[in-house]
Enzyme design. Structure first.
Site, PDB file in Angstrom:
ATOM      1  N   LYS A 201       1.027   6.563  -1.537  1.00  0.00           N
ATOM      2  CA  LYS A 201       2.360   6.129  -1.620  1.00  0.00           C
ATOM      3  C   LYS A 201       2.324   4.843  -0.540  1.00  0.00           C
ATOM      4  O   LYS A 201       2.072   4.990   0.638  1.00  0.00           O
ATOM      5  CB  LYS A 201       3.221   7.199  -1.020  1.00  0.00           C
ATOM      6  CG  LYS A 201       4.656   6.578  -0.845  1.00  0.00           C
ATOM      7  CD  LYS A 201       5.809   7.950  -0.729  1.00  0.00           C
ATOM      8  CE  LYS A 201       7.110   7.212  -0.306  1.00  0.00           C
ATOM      9  NZ  LYS A 201       8.005   8.256  -0.113  1.00  0.00           N
ATOM     10  N   LYS A 255       2.527   5.116  -6.066  1.00  0.00           N
ATOM     11  CA  LYS A 255       3.995   4.708  -6.031  1.00  0.00           C
ATOM     12  C   LYS A 255       3.925   3.649  -4.957  1.00  0.00           C
ATOM     13  O   LYS A 255       3.282   3.529  -3.834  1.00  0.00           O
ATOM     14  CB  LYS A 255       4.526   5.958  -5.411  1.00  0.00           C
ATOM     15  CG  LYS A 255       6.081   5.560  -5.196  1.00  0.00           C
ATOM     16  CD  LYS A 255       6.943   6.640  -4.509  1.00  0.00           C
ATOM     17  CE  LYS A 255       8.035   6.454  -4.185  1.00  0.00           C
ATOM     18  NZ  LYS A 255       8.608   7.129  -3.048  1.00  0.00           N
TER      19      LYS A 255
HETATM   20  C1  PBG Z   1      11.214   9.473   0.481  1.00  0.00           C
HETATM   21  C2  PBG Z   1      11.176   8.803  -1.069  1.00  0.00           C
HETATM   22  C3  PBG Z   1      11.170   7.667  -1.317  1.00  0.00           C
HETATM   23  C4  PBG Z   1      11.312   7.283  -2.523  1.00  0.00           C
HETATM   24  C5  PBG Z   1      10.947   8.513  -3.050  1.00  0.00           C
HETATM   25  N1  PBG Z   1      10.912   9.494  -2.099  1.00  0.00           N
HETATM   26  C6  PBG Z   1      11.448   6.544  -0.240  1.00  0.00           C
HETATM   27  C7  PBG Z   1      10.885   6.005   0.923  1.00  0.00           C
HETATM   28  O1  PBG Z   1       9.747   6.536   1.184  1.00  0.00           O
HETATM   29  O2  PBG Z   1      11.453   5.508   1.947  1.00  0.00           O
HETATM   30  C8  PBG Z   1      11.414   6.134  -3.259  1.00  0.00           C
HETATM   31  C9  PBG Z   1      11.810   6.002  -4.686  1.00  0.00           C
HETATM   32  C10 PBG Z   1      12.394   4.790  -5.196  1.00  0.00           C
HETATM   33  O3  PBG Z   1      12.432   3.928  -4.732  1.00  0.00           O
HETATM   34  O4  PBG Z   1      12.756   4.943  -6.275  1.00  0.00           O
HETATM   35  N2  PBG Z   1      10.295  10.296   1.003  1.00  0.00           N
END
Ligand code: PBG
Length: 331
Positions: A201, A255
């Site tokens: 991520k 992601k």
């Molecule tokens: C939080 C989380 C995020 C997303 C999914 N879980 C945001 C972040 O890490 O700030 C992002 C998903 C999206 O932008 O659609 N842990």
């Protein structure tokens, strides 16, 4: 194999009619490739539109069953849930994440009661529950603490599993959390609750609309680069995935999606495990903005980008376009 040259080979023979294009297609999109993220809000009989995610709303718990039924009827196998925790329940330590009656747990139970055949994936991270918007506990300087956070995430995963979650998905990027969550799930008897690790991520600019949706954008102090990955790194993603698999992840995720298709392809080629991609909120918003500006045809943009994930090797895609895509695929 050497390929005979022109005119023995004419690549366009294979493109000369719809039937042969259909026959030779290397990949196919199916509604069962899709996971549909839904946002949840407190209240009754409510739908709150999200300005930066046109077409996506937060739903109150009593309105979730009808969304789940729609997913089932369209052949979407799984929903991903994200709560917009009321501001007054957000604290430094995000303790509301451990409340077995929090918005998330009530949503899980409501969907499982009404439509038990649809899978539920829950996000494990503290950001919808902390007053500072970070995914974990912070020290006095604002540094996100790893091991203390992991303990809290274990508790969060356990209340979600007890409420009926089928897949817990740690999205926090703490080291060692997958193993800790797996052991705790086993000890609590949740043998068939699976873990989808947000393994690779990235600290991305594409999460903005999501943070609006869960109400953490205005609260976030600083950025998440101390725990989420640097977009410059690809080999590091393979190490992350290897560690999460060794700790017991059943499936992994990359992601964001479109800007990281090289990572999806490398992970799938290297490990051959179920590999998901998250087409995140900013990606959804880009397609909607392009279509609204007349820069492209919406339905075609949706299906072409989803097909790109399949071509890269993704097992499935989390996408806010899941319902629309499934409808399009049913013709
Ligand atoms: C939080 C989380 C995020 C997303 C999914 N879980 C945001 C972040 O890490 O700030 C992002 C998903 C999206 O932008 O659609 N842990």
């Amino acid at each position: 194999m050497p390929q005979p040259s022109f005119p023995a080979t004419r690549m366009r023979r294979g493109r000369s009619a719809p039937w042969i294009r259909a026959l030779l297609a290397e990949h196919r999109l199916h509604p069962s490739d899709l996971i549909w993220p839904l946002f949840i809000a407190e209240g009754k009989d409510g739908e709150e539109p999200i300005a930066t995610l046109p077409g996506v709303s937060r739903w109150t718990v009593d309105r979730l069953a009808s969304q789940a039924r729609e997913a089932r009827d369209l052949g979407i196998p799984c929903l991903a849930l994200f709560p917009n925790t009321p501001r007054d329940l957000r604290t430094d330590d995000g303790r509301e994440a451990l409340n077995p009656d929090n918005l998330m747990c009530r949503a899980i139970r409501a969907i499982k009661d009404a439509v038990p055949e649809v899978g539920i994936l829950t996000d494990v991270a503290l950001d919808p529950y902390t007053s500072h918007g970070h995914d974990g506990l912070t020290d006095a300087r604002g540094y996100v603490l790893n091991d203390e956070t992991t303990e809290q995430l274990v508790g969060q995963a356990l209340v979600q599993a007890a409420a009926g979650a089928d897949i817990v998905a740690p999205s926090d990027m703490m080291d060692g959390r997958v193993g800790a969550i797996r052991s705790a799930l086993e000890a609590a008897g949740h043998r068939n609750v699976a873990i989808m690790a947000y393994a690779a991520k990235y600290a991305s600019a594409f999460y903005g609309p999501f943070r609006d949706a869960v109400g953490s954008r205005g609260l976030l102090k600083g950025d998440k680069r101390g725990y989420q990955m640097d977009p410059a790194n690809g080999a590091e993603a393979l190490r992350e995935v290897a560690l999460d698999l060794a700790e017991g992840a059943d499936m992994v995720m990359v992601k964001p999606g479109l800007a990281y298709l090289d990572v999806v392809a490398r992970v799938k080629d290297r490990f051959g495990v179920p590999t998901f991609a998250y087409a995140v909120s900013g990606e959804y918003a880009m397609i909607e903005a392009a279509a609204a500006a007349g820069a492209g045809e919406r339905d075609a943009l949706i299906l072409e980008t989803l097909m790109a994930f399949k071509r890269a090797g993704a097992t499935g895609v989390l996408t806010y376009h899941a319902r629309d895509a499934a409808r399009l695929l049913h013709g």
